[in-house]
Structures are given as C-alpha cells and as structure tokens.
Scaffold this motif. Sequence first.
Motif, mmCIF file in Angstrom:
data_model
loop_
_atom_site.group_PDB
_atom_site.id
_atom_site.type_symbol
_atom_site.label_atom_id
_atom_site.label_comp_id
_atom_site.label_asym_id
_atom_site.label_seq_id
_atom_site.Cartn_x
_atom_site.Cartn_y
_atom_site.Cartn_z
ATOM 1 N N THR A 93 70.255 32.403 39.448
ATOM 2 C CA THR A 93 70.639 31.129 40.035
ATOM 3 C C THR A 93 72.041 31.198 40.658
ATOM 4 O O THR A 93 72.278 30.642 41.722
ATOM 5 C CB THR A 93 70.574 30.035 38.960
ATOM 6 N N HIS A 138 57.901 24.341 43.879
ATOM 7 C CA HIS A 138 58.731 23.325 44.525
ATOM 8 C C HIS A 138 60.070 23.878 45.028
ATOM 9 O O HIS A 138 60.923 23.122 45.449
ATOM 10 C CB HIS A 138 58.930 22.088 43.637
ATOM 11 N N LYS A 139 60.255 25.205 44.945
ATOM 12 C CA LYS A 139 61.463 25.787 45.533
ATOM 13 C C LYS A 139 61.086 26.423 46.880
ATOM 14 O O LYS A 139 60.855 25.691 47.838
ATOM 15 C CB LYS A 139 62.137 26.735 44.550
ATOM 16 N N ALA A 175 61.700 31.998 39.242
ATOM 17 C CA ALA A 175 61.587 30.608 39.690
ATOM 18 C C ALA A 175 61.584 30.504 41.223
ATOM 19 O O ALA A 175 60.668 29.941 41.800
ATOM 20 C CB ALA A 175 62.693 29.754 39.079
ATOM 21 N N PHE A 176 62.606 31.049 41.868
ATOM 22 C CA PHE A 176 62.519 31.068 43.338
ATOM 23 C C PHE A 176 62.313 32.476 43.882
ATOM 24 O O PHE A 176 61.518 32.699 44.782
ATOM 25 C CB PHE A 176 63.728 30.384 43.981
ATOM 26 N N GLY A 180 57.837 22.635 36.348
ATOM 27 C CA GLY A 180 58.826 23.454 37.027
ATOM 28 C C GLY A 180 59.126 24.728 36.265
ATOM 29 O O GLY A 180 58.453 25.046 35.272
ATOM 30 N N GLY A 181 60.139 25.434 36.743
ATOM 31 C CA GLY A 181 60.493 26.725 36.163
ATOM 32 C C GLY A 181 60.893 26.620 34.701
ATOM 33 O O GLY A 181 60.612 27.523 33.908
ATOM 34 N N SER A 182 61.550 25.521 34.321
ATOM 35 C CA SER A 182 61.993 25.383 32.927
ATOM 36 C C SER A 182 60.794 25.359 31.993
ATOM 37 O O SER A 182 60.769 26.043 30.961
ATOM 38 C CB SER A 182 62.798 24.094 32.747
ATOM 39 N N HIS A 241 68.966 31.945 33.862
ATOM 40 C CA HIS A 241 68.995 30.483 33.932
ATOM 41 C C HIS A 241 69.095 29.874 32.532
ATOM 42 O O HIS A 241 68.544 30.418 31.563
ATOM 43 C CB HIS A 241 67.730 29.988 34.631
ATOM 44 N N ASP A 249 61.471 35.591 34.864
ATOM 45 C CA ASP A 249 61.810 34.301 35.456
ATOM 46 C C ASP A 249 62.033 34.530 36.949
ATOM 47 O O ASP A 249 63.079 35.015 37.362
ATOM 48 C CB ASP A 249 63.064 33.724 34.797
ATOM 49 N N ASP A 269 58.312 28.800 40.787
ATOM 50 C CA ASP A 269 58.304 27.402 41.206
ATOM 51 C C ASP A 269 57.636 27.226 42.566
ATOM 52 O O ASP A 269 58.038 27.845 43.542
ATOM 53 C CB ASP A 269 59.750 26.878 41.313
ATOM 54 N N SER A 302 67.555 27.606 31.256
ATOM 55 C CA SER A 302 66.275 27.215 30.655
ATOM 56 C C SER A 302 65.753 28.281 29.686
ATOM 57 O O SER A 302 64.904 27.977 28.846
ATOM 58 C CB SER A 302 65.226 26.922 31.730
ATOM 59 N N GLY A 345 65.878 36.855 40.993
ATOM 60 C CA GLY A 345 66.630 35.811 41.692
ATOM 61 C C GLY A 345 67.452 34.993 40.723
ATOM 62 O O GLY A 345 67.005 33.949 40.248
HETATM 63 C C1 LIG Z 1 65.460 26.545 39.210
HETATM 64 C C2 LIG Z 1 65.369 27.637 38.226
HETATM 65 C C3 LIG Z 1 64.839 27.421 36.953
HETATM 66 C C4 LIG Z 1 64.431 26.050 36.471
HETATM 67 O O1 LIG Z 1 63.372 25.585 37.231
HETATM 68 P P1 LIG Z 1 63.083 23.997 37.329
HETATM 69 O O2 LIG Z 1 61.965 23.954 38.304
HETATM 70 O O3 LIG Z 1 64.340 23.376 37.845
HETATM 71 O O4 LIG Z 1 62.724 23.529 35.976
HETATM 72 C C5 LIG Z 1 64.705 28.507 36.101
HETATM 73 N N1 LIG Z 1 65.097 29.721 36.485
HETATM 74 C C6 LIG Z 1 65.643 29.979 37.695
HETATM 75 C C7 LIG Z 1 66.037 31.363 38.047
HETATM 76 C C8 LIG Z 1 65.800 28.937 38.608
HETATM 77 O O5 LIG Z 1 66.330 29.173 39.811
#
Ligand SMILES: *Cc1c(COP(=O)(O)O)cnc(C)c1O
Length: 492
Positions: free
Chosen positions: A250, A306-307, A277-278, A151-153, A193, A275, A304, A195, A248
């Motif tokens: 969170t 999965h988002k 992620a989405f 995932g994103g982390s 985020h 980052d 990601d 992460s 984007g």
């Molecule tokens: C969801 C998200 C993450 C973490 O991703 P995971 O798939 O939950 O590990 C990191 N950065 C942003 C901006 C996110 O929205």
Amino acid sequence: MILNTQIQHETTLDPENWAELRELAHRMLDDMLTNLETVRERPVWQPIPPEVKARFAESLPTVPQPVEEVYQQFLDDVLAYPMGNPHPRFWGWVMGAGTPVAMLADMLAAGINPNMGGGDHSANRLEAQVIHWSKQIFGFPAEASGLLVSGGSMANLVGLAVARHAKAGFDLRKEGLFGAAARLMVYCNAEAHSSIQRAAEVLGLGSDSVRKIPTNDHFQLDISALEAAINADKAAGLQPFCIVGTAGTTNTGGMDDLNAIADICQRENLWFHVDGAFGAFAALSPQLKHLTAGMESADSLAFDWHKWPQLPFEIGCVLVRDGDLHRRTFTLRPDYLKHEERGVAGGDIWFSDFGIELTRSFKALKVWMLLKTHGVEAIAQIVEQNVAQARYMGELVDAAPELERLAPVTLNIVCFRYNPGGLDEVALDRLNNELLLRLQESGVAVMSSTRIGGKFVLRPSITNHRTRFEDVELVVETVRQIGKTLVESGTY
Ligand SMILES: *Cc1c(COP(=O)(O)O)cnc(C)c1O
C-alpha cells in the motif's frame, strides 16, 4: 366467516403512483449519467459548508415526505460534496473510480435483490461463473474455491482463517485457540497492509503472532530475514503456520518475491497467502506479469474488484486452492438452512459455507457485466496505462530540482515531497503536509500521504481509468506552484 384478526388497512412501501416514480427514476438515471460524463469539469473535492453539514443532524423522520423532495435534498447536500474518487485526478489511498455500466449493474442487482447465501437461482450461478473466471485470470485450478466479499480486508481475513484451520494441527473449529500447544505465527512484509494484523487480532491470534519482516532496498520482504525469523521462532518453541506475500504494498506498490516465499512455504509446510488487493491484477499485463511470478502457487489469494478493475464499492474476492478445505473451515448447516435435492434450497452452490456472512448481496452482477462489456483485456490496459502514468510522474518528479522521490515506482504509486533545500526534516514534514491539504482544497487533485523512512511524503496512487497523461502534468505543475507559494510566504 368471522376472523379474530381485523384487517383494516394494509400498507406497502411500493408507490401509490408508479407512473410518477417512473418519471422521477428516469430523471435520476439521467442525472447520474450526466454526473459521470461531466465529472472532469468539477473540482475533485470541496469542503462541505457548515450550513450543509448542519442539515445532517435532522431529527428522525416520522411523517412521509414526497420522494421528489428527498431526491432534491440528495442533489443539494449529498451529490454536491462527494469524496471525489470518480474524478480523473483522484489518486488518494488505493481506490477505483467506478464505471457507468457497473453503476447500472448495481441498480439491476438491487432490483432483483436475491440472497446470495445459497440456493438454486440464477444469481448464484452467475457468482459461480465469476469465481470461475477469477480462477482463470490468476491461474488457479478448477477445484479451487472462491468467494466475493466486501473487500481486501475481508478477503485477507477469510484467507487467514482457512490458513489457521489448515495448519493448526488440531481441531481448531472445536477447541479454538485453547487447543494450541504453541503460539501460531504468521509472517509478512513490514509494509504489509494493516488488515493482516487486524485479521490476526480478530482470529484470536493477537498482534504478537504477526512477525513484520523488514524490507530490502526494493521495498520487498527481505527473504533472509524471513528465514531467520522462522528459524528463531521454531527454536523458541513457537509454531509458524503462514507467510503472507504482498503483491503491491500500500505504501509504495512494492512486489514481494513471491516465488521465494512459495519455496519457503513448501519447505516449511506453511500456508502461502497472497494479499494482492490491487497489485494482483498486474498479472493480466504481459509487461508486468513477471512482477507477480509465484502468485499462481498461493494457497489463498485476496484481491479487490473495486480497486484496479474499477467496480463501485464494495467488492473484493478470495480464492482458495483447496476448495474442500475452504468449505470445511466455515460450513455449518443448522436445521433452518437445510439443503435440498430440489426446489429453491436445492443446487450445490452455497456461498454461506465459504465465509462469515450468510445473507449476501448480488455483487457478482457488476463483475459479470464489466467483464462481458469490456473484456478482460480492458482491465490489463487500465493497469498498464496507470503504471505508465505513475512512471511518467516519477520522471517529472526526478526532473524537477525542488521535488524529491523517496521510493522506486514499481507499479502505480509515486512517493515524493517538495524539498527546496535548506530545510530540516521537521520543517519539510510540515511544509509537505500543508501542501497536501492545499492541493486537496484547490480542487485540482486528491492524493494521500504516507511516511517513507520516517519522512512525510505525498503518495499519489493511480488506479483510475479516467486519468490522462495531461492530468499528471497538471498535478506536478500545481504541486510545484503550491510548494513555491508556501515557501515564499513562509505559511506552513
Ligand atoms: C486496499 C488494500 C487492502 C484492504 O482492502 P479493502 O478493500 O480496503 O478492504 C488490503 N491490502 C492491500 C495491499 C490493499 O491495498
């Protein structure tokens, strides 16, 4: 011939009766398809009754039980009380809803069960294909590298590990941070985020190495504050090495000015990690692409699958512009992982050289099947649809006198609260927290919360291909209803 070893009874985990298992398997498949087909008719989420919760404290199974019985318990105790994210009105955190085809892909992947660490086999080729498509989607060059991760982390962790390796200025792999003459510094949006901080902690940099730069009115990292922080750190003898741009955020869906960050990285010789992620997937939409301008020049990009692309968990991805640098950050080739010219350890695809994990699952299949079945345009449409739905919700919120919006709707996230007037901030926080929980318990919708300027807000985030505009109307109406009931009864 007499052997020392006496073989009395060989066991296996395969079924004794394949025909029986086949029949049950067909039923399972039907049940799961029906489950997805009818998800809209059920509550989004329900609490697990205490007697069901108690059944999760069983003792360790030591004797076999017929798989039919085990499956029945799955139906009764597990399938009946899901988190709810496949539901059209699940808008909590940032999640995906899954797709039927991807569900099947996960079954096929587990069926052939290859190890994606490396070697010469079809599944490895297929992941390379998916990475190649990812580079095309985000405008990365052919010599870039990439890795599917959980995932994103994990994608952020890998990206920052390459950044640290690339910019440390000494042999970091050998010396670790003991070789550093000065503290290495990374910069990100205060709304970045968690992460990013976790990656810095895991990489041994520590959270003191993360400079969280305040945002401007658009919830973007403030560029002049960023420049000031870098200059101050350099003057204090610290060593800036990386800026993280967020596509984007969170909390609010804010999009950093990635072009401006890219320019600073260029000028200061810093690594540029994004980052996304989405939010990275906004790049697929002609209407929204301008928000991600500059992302294509990132040294590394986390996103990601999965988002917004809706694949079942877990699957994220990291791309690195300089593929060789990526490989050199991680590659280790012990004797027992000898790469051959021929045979199953042949081929030139060794994903274990590009990250932390050795044994990896065949996540790539669901990306491949998603993109081939629906085409990449379909993801762009889902992104645009969700953004339009969030903006519509923003309009409904603005039009309702007792609802208050606390951040702009840049992408798919709306931050708002029930505010009938005449209540202080403490009471408003309590009222809205109770409203959020009642809404979840009603089964009508799930959203999560955050704080904007210290104020508790409801934070629906629509990354869901099943959501319709009518769902948005229903949920805004339900929030108003619950809010009214709470205020009238004073129970919050
Ligand atoms: C969801 C998200 C993450 C973490 O991703 P995971 O798939 O939950 O590990 C990191 N950065 C942003 C901006 C996110 O929205």
